[in-house]
Design a protein around this motif. Structure first.
Motif, PDB file in Angstrom:
ATOM      1  N   ALA A  19       0.944  -1.115  -0.048  1.00  0.00           N
ATOM      2  CA  ALA A  19       0.049   0.077   0.131  1.00  0.00           C
ATOM      3  C   ALA A  19       0.886   1.069  -0.100  1.00  0.00           C
ATOM      4  O   ALA A  19       0.529   2.366  -0.793  1.00  0.00           O
ATOM      5  N   GLY A  20       1.966   1.270   0.624  1.00  0.00           N
ATOM      6  CA  GLY A  20       2.787   2.234   0.755  1.00  0.00           C
ATOM      7  C   GLY A  20       3.410   2.751  -0.621  1.00  0.00           C
ATOM      8  O   GLY A  20       3.655   3.815  -0.928  1.00  0.00           O
ATOM      9  N   PHE A  21       3.817   1.688  -1.350  1.00  0.00           N
ATOM     10  CA  PHE A  21       4.251   1.853  -2.643  1.00  0.00           C
ATOM     11  C   PHE A  21       3.135   2.509  -3.485  1.00  0.00           C
ATOM     12  O   PHE A  21       3.553   3.582  -4.267  1.00  0.00           O
ATOM     13  N   VAL A  22       2.226   1.801  -3.554  1.00  0.00           N
ATOM     14  CA  VAL A  22       0.926   2.403  -4.280  1.00  0.00           C
ATOM     15  C   VAL A  22       0.572   4.051  -4.059  1.00  0.00           C
ATOM     16  O   VAL A  22       0.568   4.911  -4.937  1.00  0.00           O
ATOM     17  N   LEU A  23       0.535   4.464  -2.798  1.00  0.00           N
ATOM     18  CA  LEU A  23       0.441   5.523  -2.134  1.00  0.00           C
ATOM     19  C   LEU A  23       1.551   6.405  -2.652  1.00  0.00           C
ATOM     20  O   LEU A  23       1.157   7.641  -3.237  1.00  0.00           O
ATOM     21  N   GLU A  24       2.838   6.219  -2.752  1.00  0.00           N
ATOM     22  CA  GLU A  24       3.852   6.932  -3.067  1.00  0.00           C
ATOM     23  C   GLU A  24       3.895   7.112  -4.490  1.00  0.00           C
ATOM     24  O   GLU A  24       4.183   8.409  -4.959  1.00  0.00           O
ATOM     25  N   ARG A  25       3.446   6.232  -5.330  1.00  0.00           N
ATOM     26  CA  ARG A  25       3.484   6.475  -6.760  1.00  0.00           C
ATOM     27  C   ARG A  25       2.133   7.366  -7.171  1.00  0.00           C
ATOM     28  O   ARG A  25       2.191   8.195  -7.982  1.00  0.00           O
ATOM     29  N   LEU A  26       1.150   7.261  -6.509  1.00  0.00           N
ATOM     30  CA  LEU A  26       0.021   8.133  -6.801  1.00  0.00           C
ATOM     31  C   LEU A  26       0.439   9.667  -6.315  1.00  0.00           C
ATOM     32  O   LEU A  26       0.112  10.638  -7.128  1.00  0.00           O
ATOM     33  N   ILE A  27       1.038   9.786  -5.277  1.00  0.00           N
ATOM     34  CA  ILE A  27       1.495  11.058  -4.862  1.00  0.00           C
ATOM     35  C   ILE A  27       2.735  11.754  -6.112  1.00  0.00           C
ATOM     36  O   ILE A  27       2.308  12.667  -6.571  1.00  0.00           O
ATOM     37  N   ALA A  28       3.390  11.166  -6.365  1.00  0.00           N
ATOM     38  CA  ALA A  28       4.372  11.327  -7.457  1.00  0.00           C
ATOM     39  C   ALA A  28       3.944  11.705  -8.946  1.00  0.00           C
ATOM     40  O   ALA A  28       4.254  12.557  -9.260  1.00  0.00           O
ATOM     41  N   TYR A  29       2.743  10.823  -9.151  1.00  0.00           N
ATOM     42  CA  TYR A  29       2.244  11.175 -10.483  1.00  0.00           C
ATOM     43  C   TYR A  29       1.369  12.297 -10.362  1.00  0.00           C
ATOM     44  O   TYR A  29       1.134  13.078 -11.213  1.00  0.00           O
ATOM     45  N   ILE A  30       0.595  12.663  -9.103  1.00  0.00           N
ATOM     46  CA  ILE A  30      -0.094  13.803  -8.967  1.00  0.00           C
ATOM     47  C   ILE A  30       1.008  15.022  -9.026  1.00  0.00           C
ATOM     48  O   ILE A  30       0.392  15.904  -9.736  1.00  0.00           O
ATOM     49  N   LEU A  31       1.866  14.845  -8.250  1.00  0.00           N
ATOM     50  CA  LEU A  31       2.952  16.043  -8.384  1.00  0.00           C
ATOM     51  C   LEU A  31       3.508  16.218  -9.983  1.00  0.00           C
ATOM     52  O   LEU A  31       3.714  17.412 -10.186  1.00  0.00           O
ATOM     53  N   ALA A  78       7.703  23.474  -8.136  1.00  0.00           N
ATOM     54  CA  ALA A  78       7.667  22.753  -7.023  1.00  0.00           C
ATOM     55  C   ALA A  78       7.327  21.369  -6.971  1.00  0.00           C
ATOM     56  O   ALA A  78       7.930  20.427  -6.487  1.00  0.00           O
ATOM     57  N   GLY A  79       6.252  21.267  -7.976  1.00  0.00           N
ATOM     58  CA  GLY A  79       5.630  19.973  -8.123  1.00  0.00           C
ATOM     59  C   GLY A  79       6.700  18.869  -8.817  1.00  0.00           C
ATOM     60  O   GLY A  79       6.749  17.786  -8.466  1.00  0.00           O
ATOM     61  N   LEU A  80       7.240  19.394  -9.708  1.00  0.00           N
ATOM     62  CA  LEU A  80       8.443  18.475 -10.553  1.00  0.00           C
ATOM     63  C   LEU A  80       9.513  18.256  -9.631  1.00  0.00           C
ATOM     64  O   LEU A  80       9.789  17.071  -9.716  1.00  0.00           O
ATOM     65  N   ILE A  81       9.966  18.986  -8.850  1.00  0.00           N
ATOM     66  CA  ILE A  81      10.935  18.880  -7.875  1.00  0.00           C
ATOM     67  C   ILE A  81      10.331  17.596  -6.857  1.00  0.00           C
ATOM     68  O   ILE A  81      11.108  16.621  -6.357  1.00  0.00           O
ATOM     69  N   VAL A  83       8.397  15.248  -7.464  1.00  0.00           N
ATOM     70  CA  VAL A  83       8.252  14.045  -8.015  1.00  0.00           C
ATOM     71  C   VAL A  83       9.539  13.072  -7.722  1.00  0.00           C
ATOM     72  O   VAL A  83       9.477  11.935  -7.163  1.00  0.00           O
ATOM     73  N   TRP A  84      10.543  13.605  -7.597  1.00  0.00           N
ATOM     74  CA  TRP A  84      12.123  12.906  -7.212  1.00  0.00           C
ATOM     75  C   TRP A  84      12.260  13.449  -6.095  1.00  0.00           C
ATOM     76  O   TRP A  84      13.335  12.417  -5.476  1.00  0.00           O
ATOM     77  N   TYR A  85      12.256  14.278  -5.427  1.00  0.00           N
ATOM     78  CA  TYR A  85      12.571  14.702  -4.160  1.00  0.00           C
ATOM     79  C   TYR A  85      11.252  14.135  -3.119  1.00  0.00           C
ATOM     80  O   TYR A  85      10.494  14.754  -2.844  1.00  0.00           O
ATOM     81  N   ARG A  86      11.643  12.856  -2.564  1.00  0.00           N
ATOM     82  CA  ARG A  86      10.620  12.089  -1.719  1.00  0.00           C
ATOM     83  C   ARG A  86      10.526  12.466  -0.363  1.00  0.00           C
ATOM     84  O   ARG A  86      10.160  11.477   0.367  1.00  0.00           O
ATOM     85  N   ASN A  87      10.824  13.759  -0.116  1.00  0.00           N
ATOM     86  CA  ASN A  87      10.830  14.212   1.310  1.00  0.00           C
ATOM     87  C   ASN A  87       9.257  14.426   1.580  1.00  0.00           C
ATOM     88  O   ASN A  87       8.624  15.196   1.017  1.00  0.00           O
ATOM     89  N   TRP A  88       8.599  13.643   2.765  1.00  0.00           N
ATOM     90  CA  TRP A  88       7.157  13.941   2.935  1.00  0.00           C
ATOM     91  C   TRP A  88       6.765  15.309   3.447  1.00  0.00           C
ATOM     92  O   TRP A  88       5.992  15.941   2.899  1.00  0.00           O
ATOM     93  N   GLY A  89       7.660  16.018   4.248  1.00  0.00           N
ATOM     94  CA  GLY A  89       7.447  17.405   4.547  1.00  0.00           C
ATOM     95  C   GLY A  89       7.451  18.448   3.555  1.00  0.00           C
ATOM     96  O   GLY A  89       6.751  19.181   3.333  1.00  0.00           O
ATOM     97  N   TYR A  90       8.474  18.270   2.346  1.00  0.00           N
ATOM     98  CA  TYR A  90       8.470  19.036   1.344  1.00  0.00           C
ATOM     99  C   TYR A  90       7.165  18.786   0.429  1.00  0.00           C
ATOM    100  O   TYR A  90       6.540  19.815  -0.061  1.00  0.00           O
ATOM    101  N   ARG A  91       6.570  17.418   0.235  1.00  0.00           N
ATOM    102  CA  ARG A  91       5.667  17.289  -0.673  1.00  0.00           C
ATOM    103  C   ARG A  91       4.078  17.915   0.119  1.00  0.00           C
ATOM    104  O   ARG A  91       3.389  18.416  -0.454  1.00  0.00           O
ATOM    105  N   LEU A  92       4.351  17.899   1.589  1.00  0.00           N
ATOM    106  CA  LEU A  92       3.334  18.572   2.342  1.00  0.00           C
ATOM    107  C   LEU A  92       3.184  19.899   1.964  1.00  0.00           C
ATOM    108  O   LEU A  92       2.191  20.398   1.656  1.00  0.00           O
ATOM    109  N   ALA A  93       4.399  20.643   1.928  1.00  0.00           N
ATOM    110  CA  ALA A  93       4.384  21.951   1.812  1.00  0.00           C
ATOM    111  C   ALA A  93       4.004  22.365   0.459  1.00  0.00           C
ATOM    112  O   ALA A  93       3.179  23.266   0.236  1.00  0.00           O
ATOM    113  N   VAL A  94       4.211  21.652  -0.653  1.00  0.00           N
ATOM    114  CA  VAL A  94       3.700  21.773  -1.889  1.00  0.00           C
ATOM    115  C   VAL A  94       2.072  21.397  -2.198  1.00  0.00           C
ATOM    116  O   VAL A  94       1.545  22.260  -2.844  1.00  0.00           O
ATOM    117  N   ALA A  95       1.775  20.460  -1.254  1.00  0.00           N
ATOM    118  CA  ALA A  95       0.259  20.243  -1.370  1.00  0.00           C
ATOM    119  C   ALA A  95      -0.487  21.602  -0.660  1.00  0.00           C
ATOM    120  O   ALA A  95      -1.480  21.858  -0.943  1.00  0.00           O
TER     121      ALA A  95
END
Length: 151
Positions: A19-31, A78-81, A83-95
């Motif tokens: 499930a973690g892998f699927v969620l990570e991929r969903l987040i990456a492709y939304i970004l 920020a969204g493109l970054i 995709v590859w920078y998989r830091n949860w806090g960074y992704r939360l800030a982008v969201a």
């Protein structure tokens, strides 16, 4: 649809089907798609093709479109970054940033629909749905992954 298709292909190609892998991929492709590439596309529209972008929304061209365009540029990059920078806090800030901007745009679109009857494709069409669904999806997916981000 691209997010779901790419996620499905990514999951199918790997042996890791947690499930973690699927969620990570969903987040990456939304970004990648609705945040990154659509953000850059919107920036191009509002900065370079301002008159056409305004017409598609049902508005007159405005100098404020440049500001909207550079905001879209920042969100897109920020969204493109993210995709590859998989830091949860960074992704939360982008969201959160995406939610503030796109959520505000969605409210503006609804106000225009209700107050002026503006049903132009760029105001009441697919953009209205993505303005709501993109940040909402990111925030929900990030909430689902907060535990694994802490460990």
């Amino acid at each position: 649809m691209l997010v779901l298709l790419c996620t499905g292909l990514s999951v199918r190609r790997t042996q890791t089907r947690t499930a973690g892998f699927v969620l990570e991929r969903l987040i990456a492709y939304i970004l990648l798609f609705p945040v990154g590439l659509v953000g850059l596309w919107a920036a191009l529209g509002h900065i370079v093709f301002a008159a056409q972008a305004a017409a598609s929304i049902g508005w007159a061209p405005s100098p404020f479109q440049f500001e909207v365009g550079v905001a879209n540029l920042g969100i897109g990059v920020a969204g493109l970054i993210g995709v590859w920078y998989r830091n949860w806090g960074y992704r939360l800030a982008v969201a959160v940033m995406t939610g503030g901007f796109l959520g505000g745009a969605a409210v503006g679109h609804v106000v225009q629909i209700v107050s002026t009857g503006n049903l132009a494709a760029g105001n009441a069409g697919p953009i209205l749905y993505t303005d709501v669904l993109t940040p909402l999806s990111l925030l929900v997916l990030l909430a689902l992954t907060v535990r694994s981000a802490r460990s």
